[in-house]
Design an enzyme around this catalytic site. Structure first.
Site, PDB file in Angstrom:
ATOM      1  CG  ASN A 158      -0.292  11.629  -1.268  1.00 22.73           C
ATOM      2  OD1 ASN A 158       1.018  11.282  -1.112  1.00 22.73           O
ATOM      3  ND2 ASN A 158      -0.919  11.642  -0.179  1.00 22.73           N
ATOM      4  CB  SER A 206      -3.378   5.515  -9.027  1.00 24.15           C
ATOM      5  OG  SER A 206      -4.688   5.612  -9.031  1.00 24.15           O
ATOM      6  CB  CYS A 332      -5.481   7.386   2.911  1.00 21.21           C
ATOM      7  SG  CYS A 332      -5.210   7.407   1.076  1.00 21.21           S
TER       8      CYS A 332
HETATM    9  C1  LIG Z   1      -3.854   7.807  -4.550  1.00 18.97           C
HETATM   10  C2  LIG Z   1      -2.628   7.333  -4.344  1.00 18.97           C
HETATM   11  C3  LIG Z   1      -2.061   6.034  -4.117  1.00 18.97           C
HETATM   12  C4  LIG Z   1      -3.348   4.821  -3.787  1.00 18.97           C
HETATM   13  O1  LIG Z   1      -3.758   4.626  -5.154  1.00 18.97           O
HETATM   14  P1  LIG Z   1      -4.917   3.728  -5.597  1.00 18.97           P
HETATM   15  O2  LIG Z   1      -5.111   3.600  -6.965  1.00 18.97           O
HETATM   16  O3  LIG Z   1      -6.112   4.665  -4.828  1.00 18.97           O
HETATM   17  O4  LIG Z   1      -4.961   2.426  -4.728  1.00 18.97           O
HETATM   18  C5  LIG Z   1      -0.985   5.674  -3.778  1.00 18.97           C
HETATM   19  N1  LIG Z   1      -0.008   6.553  -3.846  1.00 18.97           N
HETATM   20  C6  LIG Z   1      -0.263   7.861  -3.846  1.00 18.97           C
HETATM   21  C7  LIG Z   1       0.904   8.875  -3.770  1.00 18.97           C
HETATM   22  C8  LIG Z   1      -1.647   8.281  -4.332  1.00 18.97           C
HETATM   23  O5  LIG Z   1      -1.609   9.582  -4.364  1.00 18.97           O
END
Ligand SMILES: *Cc1c(COP(=O)(O)O)cnc(C)c1O
Length: 394
Positions: A158, A206, A332
């Site tokens: 991410n 997601s 986060c």
């Molecule tokens: C955004 C994200 C998550 C969390 O996803 P949510 O749907 O917001 O709970 C987990 N892993 C990665 C790599 C992300 O980018």
């Protein structure tokens, strides 16, 4: 505080807007056809159940799965929790082992799920990454023991957008009878994924990273050979017992539509985004030749650029640039001023990590926006460096 009308959103790894086509598809399911998909005794329920079936097919098709293997969840955080805790608890309960292998650059929800399992008696090995952010499958293989039950490696990071070698990891996990889970929140709809070709057993999706709303996601759960889970949420046994609770039909429909749109546009959109990214980097380099890119450039999703400017304070840079939405790391952890643990895992020292920004391009980003944003970023960097020509350009 709402963004200025001229603001440019370049933070698509944090979240994406809902695509208008997705919004159109989901709206009728709130009030016109509001049935409970689990009430199949009457037309309202059957209609909702049919819509859920279609969405399940759409999501499955995006990753080469079959509809029966898709479990709807509230998002990738829940999917990752269910995959890791569910698979490891099942294995531990049946005496099949207790060891997890994961990677230092995983999302917090993966690392924390593994830590939670360590509290329950699991063993966790965290493998490092190279300076390019990629994990070496040989290190994963070397970390595996006779007790290993699960390997969890994200598809796309991410923060730096690098694509991990899933097919190689899949082959080595399958050969040892170990489950491979991948957090594909940043990958689905952006890079081609095929759970059979890559031998993936569990895959997290997601919605809000792929132009569907927040609050919906999915977990792919392989049927042959079967990836068995202990459910986290008990209740009416929905989702084949893997995740109880009434399905949010509008959100499920939205995720299906988002998967359909992403699948059909992925290749053309990838080319377009790669062009925008190249334009941004060229522009930044023209004003600041010392700009450095974090993470592999080749093994990377087209919508992500993570760059640093030596000596610059990225937090101050963002504060000075209200009309461009970018980030210094994962959303986060952005509440803390700690430098990114992902960049540190690549071997960056704190000053380099603290000089880095993530720029995320998306479906509605235009060339003009990239052009303007590049100039604003370059000028803000110049201003911090006391470069008078850059300040004049601002
Ligand atoms: C955004 C994200 C998550 C969390 O996803 P949510 O749907 O917001 O709970 C987990 N892993 C990665 C790599 C992300 O980018």
């Amino acid at each position: 505080m709402s963004p200025a009308p001229t603001a440019i959103y370049l933070d698509h790894q944090a979240t994406t807007p809902v695509d208008p086509r997705v919004l159109d598809a989901m709206l009728p399911w709130f009030s016109e056809t509001f049935g409970n998909a689990h009430s199949e005794q009457h037309a309202w329920g059957r209609q909702a159940a049919e819509a859920v079936d279609v969405a399940r097919e759409q999501v499955a098709a995006l990753i080469g799965a079959s509809a029966r293997e898709i479990v709807f969840t509230s998002g990738a955080t829940e999917s990752n929790n269910l995959a890791i805790k569910g698979a490891v608890r099942f294995a531990m309960r049946h005496g099949r082992g207790n060891h997890i292998v994961t990677v230092a650059t995983e999302h917090k929800c993966v690392l924390e799920s593994c830590a939670a399992m360590a509290d329950e008696g699991a063993e966790v090995t965290i493998v490092g990454v190279g300076p390019d952010g990629l994990v070496d499958p040989e290190l994963v293989a070397a970390a595996m023991t006779d007790s290993t039950v699960l390997v969890s490696v994200m598809a796309v990071n991410n923060e730096i957008g690098v694509i991990q070698p899933l097919a190689e990891l899949g082959a080595l996990c399958r050969a040892r009878g170990v489950l491979l889970h991948t957090d594909a929140a940043q990958a689905t709809g952006k890079v081609a994924l095929d759970v059979d070709a890559m031998q993936i057993d569990l895959l997290s999706i997601s919605g809000h990273k792929m132009y569907a709303p927040k609050g919906i996601g999915a977990l792919y759960t392989r049927r042959r050979p079967r990836a068995r889970l202990l459910a986290e949420i008990s209740g009416g046994g929905q989702e084949r017992g893997n995740r109880s609770g009434t399905l949010p039909v509008p959100l499920v429909v939205a995720l299906g539509e988002a998967a359909e749109v992403a699948g059909s546009e992925m290749s053309a959109e990838g080319t377009r985004l790669a062009g925008l990214r190249a334009a941004m980097l060229d522009n930044l380099r023209a004003s600041h030749a010392d700009v450095f890119v974090n993470g592999s450039v080749d093994q990377r999703v087209p919508g992500n650029l993570n760059v640093g400017f030596p000596g610059v304070d990225a937090e101050a840079l963002m504060a000075a640039m209200e009309s461009v939405a970018i980030s210094t790391g994962s959303a986060c952890t952005s509440a803390s001023v700690e430098p990114s643990y992902v960049l540190r895992a690549l071997g960056l020292e704190d000053p380099e990590a603290g000089a880095s920004i993530r720029i995320g391009f998306g479906r509605f980003t235009t060339e003009t926006e990239v052009d303007i944003a590049a100039k604003l970023i370059a000028a803000a960097v110049g201003a911090q460096r006391g470069d008078s020509s850059a300040r004049a350009a601002e």
